[in-house]
Design a protein around this motif. Structure first.
Motif, PDB file in Angstrom:
ATOM      1  N   GLY A  51       4.651   2.375 -10.979  1.00  0.00           N
ATOM      2  CA  GLY A  51       5.737   2.489  -9.911  1.00  0.00           C
ATOM      3  C   GLY A  51       4.992   2.187  -8.552  1.00  0.00           C
ATOM      4  N   THR A  54       6.897  -2.975  -7.444  1.00  0.00           N
ATOM      5  CA  THR A  54       8.239  -3.279  -7.790  1.00  0.00           C
ATOM      6  C   THR A  54       8.406  -4.067  -8.942  1.00  0.00           C
ATOM      7  OG1 THR A  54       8.513  -4.877  -6.176  1.00  0.00           O
ATOM      8  CG2 THR A  54       9.074  -2.583  -5.598  1.00  0.00           C
ATOM      9  N   ILE A  55       9.412  -3.876  -9.716  1.00  0.00           N
ATOM     10  CA  ILE A  55       9.483  -4.838 -10.950  1.00  0.00           C
ATOM     11  C   ILE A  55      10.711  -6.026 -10.351  1.00  0.00           C
ATOM     12  CG2 ILE A  55      10.528  -4.764 -13.283  1.00  0.00           C
ATOM     13  CD1 ILE A  55       9.270  -2.032 -13.434  1.00  0.00           C
ATOM     14  N   VAL A  66      15.582   4.839 -18.132  1.00  0.00           N
ATOM     15  CA  VAL A  66      14.863   3.651 -17.327  1.00  0.00           C
ATOM     16  C   VAL A  66      14.381   3.914 -16.008  1.00  0.00           C
ATOM     17  CG1 VAL A  66      15.441   1.463 -16.360  1.00  0.00           C
ATOM     18  CG2 VAL A  66      16.543   2.344 -18.408  1.00  0.00           C
ATOM     19  N   GLU A  69      13.535   2.015 -10.839  1.00  0.00           N
ATOM     20  CA  GLU A  69      13.612   2.346  -9.297  1.00  0.00           C
ATOM     21  C   GLU A  69      13.184   3.795  -8.837  1.00  0.00           C
ATOM     22  OE1 GLU A  69      14.186   0.176  -6.809  1.00  0.00           O
ATOM     23  OE2 GLU A  69      14.464  -1.331  -8.354  1.00  0.00           O
ATOM     24  N   LEU A  70      12.377   4.241  -9.857  1.00  0.00           N
ATOM     25  CA  LEU A  70      11.940   5.561  -9.629  1.00  0.00           C
ATOM     26  C   LEU A  70      10.508   5.617  -8.902  1.00  0.00           C
ATOM     27  CD1 LEU A  70      12.598   7.935 -12.879  1.00  0.00           C
ATOM     28  CD2 LEU A  70      13.980   7.645 -10.620  1.00  0.00           C
ATOM     29  N   GLU A  71      10.593   6.536  -8.008  1.00  0.00           N
ATOM     30  CA  GLU A  71       9.226   6.572  -7.362  1.00  0.00           C
ATOM     31  C   GLU A  71       7.912   7.189  -8.367  1.00  0.00           C
ATOM     32  OE1 GLU A  71       7.753   6.351  -4.377  1.00  0.00           O
ATOM     33  OE2 GLU A  71       9.321   6.027  -3.264  1.00  0.00           O
ATOM     34  N   PRO A  72       6.606   6.780  -8.156  1.00  0.00           N
ATOM     35  CA  PRO A  72       5.728   7.143  -9.057  1.00  0.00           C
ATOM     36  C   PRO A  72       5.859   8.646  -9.420  1.00  0.00           C
ATOM     37  CG  PRO A  72       4.798   5.608  -7.187  1.00  0.00           C
ATOM     38  CD  PRO A  72       6.464   6.086  -7.075  1.00  0.00           C
ATOM     39  N   ARG A  75       8.139   9.645 -12.163  1.00  0.00           N
ATOM     40  CA  ARG A  75       7.932   8.866 -13.421  1.00  0.00           C
ATOM     41  C   ARG A  75       7.144   9.826 -14.431  1.00  0.00           C
ATOM     42  NH1 ARG A  75       7.438   2.610 -12.416  1.00  0.00           N
ATOM     43  NH2 ARG A  75       9.104   2.333 -10.899  1.00  0.00           N
TER      44      ARG A  75
ATOM     45  N   ARG B 176       0.717   8.899  -4.006  1.00  0.00           N
ATOM     46  CA  ARG B 176       2.105   8.323  -4.191  1.00  0.00           C
ATOM     47  C   ARG B 176       2.143   9.060  -5.922  1.00  0.00           C
ATOM     48  NH1 ARG B 176       3.941   2.661  -3.404  1.00  0.00           N
ATOM     49  NH2 ARG B 176       5.651   3.208  -4.441  1.00  0.00           N
ATOM     50  N   VAL B 177       1.359   8.881  -6.503  1.00  0.00           N
ATOM     51  CA  VAL B 177       1.344   9.166  -7.936  1.00  0.00           C
ATOM     52  C   VAL B 177       1.297  10.684  -8.012  1.00  0.00           C
ATOM     53  CG1 VAL B 177       0.259   9.334 -10.350  1.00  0.00           C
ATOM     54  CG2 VAL B 177       0.205   7.105  -8.838  1.00  0.00           C
TER      55      VAL B 177
ATOM     56  N   MET C  17      12.791   1.444  -3.376  1.00  0.00           N
ATOM     57  CA  MET C  17      11.331   1.967  -2.778  1.00  0.00           C
ATOM     58  C   MET C  17      10.972   1.086  -1.738  1.00  0.00           C
ATOM     59  SD  MET C  17       9.599   2.527  -6.500  1.00  0.00           S
ATOM     60  CE  MET C  17       8.149   1.839  -6.394  1.00  0.00           C
ATOM     61  N   ARG C  20      13.072   2.131   1.413  1.00  0.00           N
ATOM     62  CA  ARG C  20      12.657   3.342   1.921  1.00  0.00           C
ATOM     63  C   ARG C  20      11.439   3.346   2.762  1.00  0.00           C
ATOM     64  NH1 ARG C  20      14.293   6.222  -3.190  1.00  0.00           N
ATOM     65  NH2 ARG C  20      12.372   5.495  -4.035  1.00  0.00           N
TER      66      ARG C  20
END
Lengths: 348, 280, 306
Positions: A51, A54-55, A66, A69-72, A75, B176-177, C17, C20
């Motif tokens: 994350g 971006t993909i 899926v 769009e999730l933050e690290p 996940r 962040r992780v 992301m 934001r």
């Protein structure tokens, strides 16, 4: 623990495409190594799973979600970075506890998890130290401790051993592998070192120029590389390649004809591949002029000339030949690889 | 250039340094000693390096002639607010310009850098008009708002940005992780690591505010509101002549506390300055 | 695991992301950016607007006069003297400051016991209140003050430093140099200590002497710092106000009336806000041109940049 699946994942930077549609399925609890030369996109791919990138296109799932769009942090992954990325202003214990604290875990739970992880990795005596007081191997272990403490669904490793010396690298290789066997967490591991890939992976993904070249178990890739790139990348020293033409009489190369494995092969321009360790010394084989002999103790590595081609052979025997002398060698026909000269795809 | 020096060269070097030191150290010494001389001794010939007679009443007179305690407080609290405010504003802006990708960030950085080209002296007339319109003349607002948000903080922003650019990106990614958003990354990771740069910014900003002179004399009109630099120049007799010993007593009280703090913390002080992005 | 059916293209949430993060970026720079617009850019526009007006606060007049103030600028008989004083002050200050700073930095870069004590003492005027420092010097430079007292003891009759046109300017420069040279000294010292030792060792192997090492290695290696400090020092020299106000009030005559001091007199002593604004524009143009020129010179004088 969860499976991870990548569907037609693409990455563009502006107008420049760096990942051209990648599909990978990673089973629950599997140890997958992404390997390839630098710039092949393996780190970008890992960072997309994390994350951190971006993909652009495609779909990434972890478990049944899926996560594009999730933050690290959402996940449920943990990552070990190349330079460890330990917070310099926090002790080992605080470093390890940091993520749990930010997920609202109770103090008792945090203490218990940190203790458990420190136990597994032998970090107990180091808990009150700061990163600057630790050696490379210790830093590496703390980085792993920080990752396992949270019991995530997926572990991500980004070239974690590249800053260690050769000896320590072998030790840590074993430890990471052992940790995986013990915890059974799905792991994605990026390296440019094919030996790391071979020794650690359940499944290797070989990447080149933003594409997947081949996915398979380590020995499958070694035994049956799908194309010239994989054949050249896996194995050390690298496979010998000899350009020429498949004919009914054998493989016609410059100055020499090499024997072909049995089977119907259409006459065409091709590349003949043979690993150094798959030559045998014989009394009456193909004549080869010795160029350089490098004794390694357990085996002997010989650079030699066959016809007009220079190749490398590795023999169990202690060869006493001197440069300039002629020896006779035979390739193991079961282990000869043939590739299309134009497409590079495997023929046999 | 560092080589071991011969003993003779060493003595010569010490001698040279001591001579060079005179104009740096002597004025402070002269200020201290003259501030406790009676006015009749102040221009005595030959000059006395140590007072012949002591007269400490000068220090009491400082407070009689002007609301000096109040003025001291004015300078101190303005400098404190300006320093703190600049640290907040500049570290945030410096961080964003260094580490966050957002559209037009370069353009906006250029606009902010304009502040370096436009010293407050250039804009003092319209600033006076603006603060007059807002009813802020003879208040401390101009001395706080302009340094914190205006041109003087741009240099601090630049220093902070240079520092944050050098911060390893992996640390932020690890954070962040670990579950942190932008604000927490800034607050818990980037800012604690930026202590040396913040220290340098704090020193610069404090000294700048502490030394402000043009702005106070433009914006402030009543002695109650004066800051120290302004107050120091007001110790004159009925004919406008300087009351030297009293003025020097006030100067001593202004200078010595900062000097003492500096000497105690000189290591952090000097190294903080040296190790910011100023190296280029 | 298996994904046999085609999933329809997923709707992306608006707050991706990247968005934001961009929002966070704007939020972070907002105070500074708004501050610059409010306290720098708008005032700069206002200065220009004011400069087109005849504006006397006492007489309460505010009339549009077009370029009249600029014509007045060209006709101002005092201005050449002001610009000359500014130039002498800035050039003298920069040259003296930079060379003294470099000399001190080189001396302090030697292996010597107690060197940090010297470093602290040379730096100490930087933290002494500017006006306090200037008042002390003003006291020392009086005709019957400490400096002339010392000179008299060795039989020299010193000038009335602050009342003589030549020595007044020298005094103002020197007082300012001693006040602030410590800052540049520290920056140079840090730069000197950042030069890799191997370079000197290599030069010594190549047979370069001390002077040659300094010229061929030290100077090029610290040239980025020299450029940066020179920009800061020059721009700073154009802003000098308190020192002049305390030491000489621009005198004797107008010999030490630098541009900022002249601007202050016109605007806040004589209440000519319109003409004061025109002088502000002139100051801005000078600062901008000097910065631009120095930035352009970077390529020619900076041999090395990391």
């Amino acid at each position: 623990m969860a499976p991870v699946s990548l569907r037609s994942i693409k990455k563009n930077y502006g107008n420049v495409a760096t990942i051209h549609g990648v599909d990978i399925d990673i089973a629950d609890g599997e140890f997958v190594v992404l390997v390839g030369p630098s710039g092949c996109g393996k780190s970008t791919l890992l960072r997309m799973i994390a994350g951190l990138e971006t993909i652009t296109e495609g779909e990434l799932s972890i478990g049944d979600r899926v996560v594009n769009e999730l933050e690290p942090k959402d996940r449920d992954i943990a990552m070990v970075f190349q330079n460890y990325a330990l917070y310099p202003h926090m002790t080992v214990a605080t470093n390890m506890a940091f993520s749990l604290e930010h997920r609202g875990a109770s103090k008792a739970e945090i203490a218990e998890r940190v203790n458990w992880a420190a136990d597994i990795l032998g970090l107990k005596p180091l808990l009150d130290r700061y990163p600057r007081q630790l050696s490379g191997g210790q830093l590496q272990r703390v980085a792993m401790g920080r990752a396992i403490v949270r019991n995530p669904q997926v572990f991500l490793f980004d070239e974690p051993l590249s800053n260690l010396d050769a000896k320590l690298r072998v030790v840590m290789r074993g430890e990471i592998k052992g940790l995986h066997q013990r915890l059974g967490v799905t792991t994605v591991y990026v390296t440019h070192d094919q030996i790391e890939a071979m020794t650690m992976a359940d499944k290797i993904v070989v990447m080149n120029a933003g594409r997947v070249e081949q996915i398979g178990a380590p020995l499958d890739l070694y035994d049956r590389p799908a194309n010239l790139f994989v054949a050249g990348f896996i194995g050390s020293p690298a496979m010998n390649f000899i350009g020429g033409r498949i004919t009914p009489e054998g493989f016609a190369a410059a100055g020499i004809t090499l024997p072909l494995p049995a089977g119907n092969l259409p006459a065409s321009n091709a590349v003949y591949g043979i690993r150094p360790e798959h030559f045998a010394l014989t009394d009456a084989g193909i004549p080869a002029t010795v160029l350089l002999v490098e004794p390694m103790g357990s085996e002997t590595q010989v650079s030699m000339q066959i016809g007009e081609h220079q190749v490398i052979g590795i023999f169990r025997e202690r060869l006493r030949a001197r440069p300039g002398e002629t020896i006779h060698v035979l390739p193991d026909l079961d282990l000869v690889h043939l590739f299309d000269a134009d497409t590079g795809q495997r023929l046999n | 250039m560092k080589t071991d020096l011969s003993p003779r060269l060493r003595v010569a070097l010490y001698g040279l340094l001591c001579v060079l030191l005179i104009p740096f150290v002597f004025p402070t010494w002269w200020m201290l000693t003259s501030s406790v001389k009676p006015i009749s001794d102040i221009f005595a010939f030959p000059p006395d390096l140590w007072p012949r007679r002591f007269d400490f009443s000068t220090y009491a007179k400082v407070f009689e002639l002007q609301p000096f305690a109040r003025q001291y407080w004015n300078s101190a609290y303005i400098a404190a607010i300006v320093t703190l405010g600049t640290m907040v504003v500049s570290s945030m802006a410096g961080y964003a310009f260094a580490r966050i990708k957002f559209p037009f960030s370069n353009t906006m950085f250029m606009i902010v850098l304009l502040g370096l080209l436009i010293p407050s002296e250039v804009t003092i007339v319209p600033l006076f008009q603006m603060f007059l319109g807002w009813g802020m003349i003879n208040t401390h607002w101009p001395l706080i708002l302009v340094p914190v948000f205006g041109a003087p903080s741009v240099f601090a922003t630049f220093v902070m940005r240079q520092f944050f650019i050098a911060l390893p990106g992996e640390l932020e990614e690890a954070a962040r992780v670990d579950g942190l958003g932008r604000f927490k990354i800034f607050w818990l990771i980037a800012l604690p690591l930026a202590k040396p740069a913040l220290g340098a910014v704090a020193i610069f900003t404090f000294l700048h505010s502490w030394n402000l002179y043009l702005e106070p004399i433009v914006f402030l009109s009543s002695t109650q509101m004066f800051t120290l630099p302004q107050a120091l120049t007001q110790f004159t007799d009925a004919y406008g002549g300087a009351m030297w010993n009293i003025q020097l007593a006030a100067a001593t009280m202004t200078a010595i506390p900062v000097l003492v703090v500096f000497i105690i913390a000189q290591k952090q002080f000097v190294e903080g300055l040296a190790h910011t992005g100023l190296k280029g | 695991m298996s994904l046999m059916t085609e999933t329809p293209p997923r709707k992306r949430p608006f707050w991706t992301m990247a968005r934001r993060d961009a929002a966070a970026g704007y939020l972070f720079i907002a105070p500074q950016l708004i501050g610059i617009i409010a306290f720098v850019l708008i005032p700069l526009c206002l200065v220009f607007y004011y400069s087109l007006h005849e504006w006397n606060v006492l007489a309460n007049t505010f009339n549009f006069v077009g370029a009249a103030n600029y014509q007045m600028l060209l006709a101002d008989r005092a201005l050449p003297q002001v610009l000359l004083s500014s130039a002498i002050f800035s050039v003298g200050l920069v040259v003296l400051n930079m060379s003294l700073a470099l000399l001190l930095a080189v001396l302090l870069d030697q292996k010597l016991k107690g060197i940090t004590v010297f470093r602290t003492l040379f730096f100490s005027p930087v933290v002494v209140s500017l006006v306090a420092w200037t008042i002390v010097w003003s006291f020392l430079l009086q005709n019957n003050g400490g400096i002339n007292g010392m000179l008299a003891m060795i039989g020299v009759e010193g000038p009335n430093w602050l009342r003589n046109p030549t020595t007044a300017m020298i005094s103002v420069i020197v007082v300012q140099v001693f006040k602030n040279v410590g800052l540049n000294m520290i920056l140079f010292l840090a730069a000197l200590q950042g030069v890799p030792k191997e370079l000197y060792e290599a030069a010594r192997v190549d047979g370069a002497g001390h002077f040659k090492q300094f010229r061929r290695i030290t100077l090029p290696m610290i040239s980025p710092t020299i450029l940066l400090t020179s920009i800061i020092t020059i721009v700073g020299s154009l802003q000098v106000f308190a020192q002049i106000a305390v030491l000489t009030q621009g005198g004797p005559g107008m010999t030490t009336t630098v541009l900022v001091y002249y601007l202050y007199q016109q605007a806040f002593q004589f209440h000519f806000f319109g003409y004061g604004s025109t002088l502000s524009i002139l100051l801005f143009v000078i600062v901008a041109v000097l910065t631009f020129v120095q930035w352009q010179m970077r390529k020619r004088i900076v041999f090395y940049e990391n």
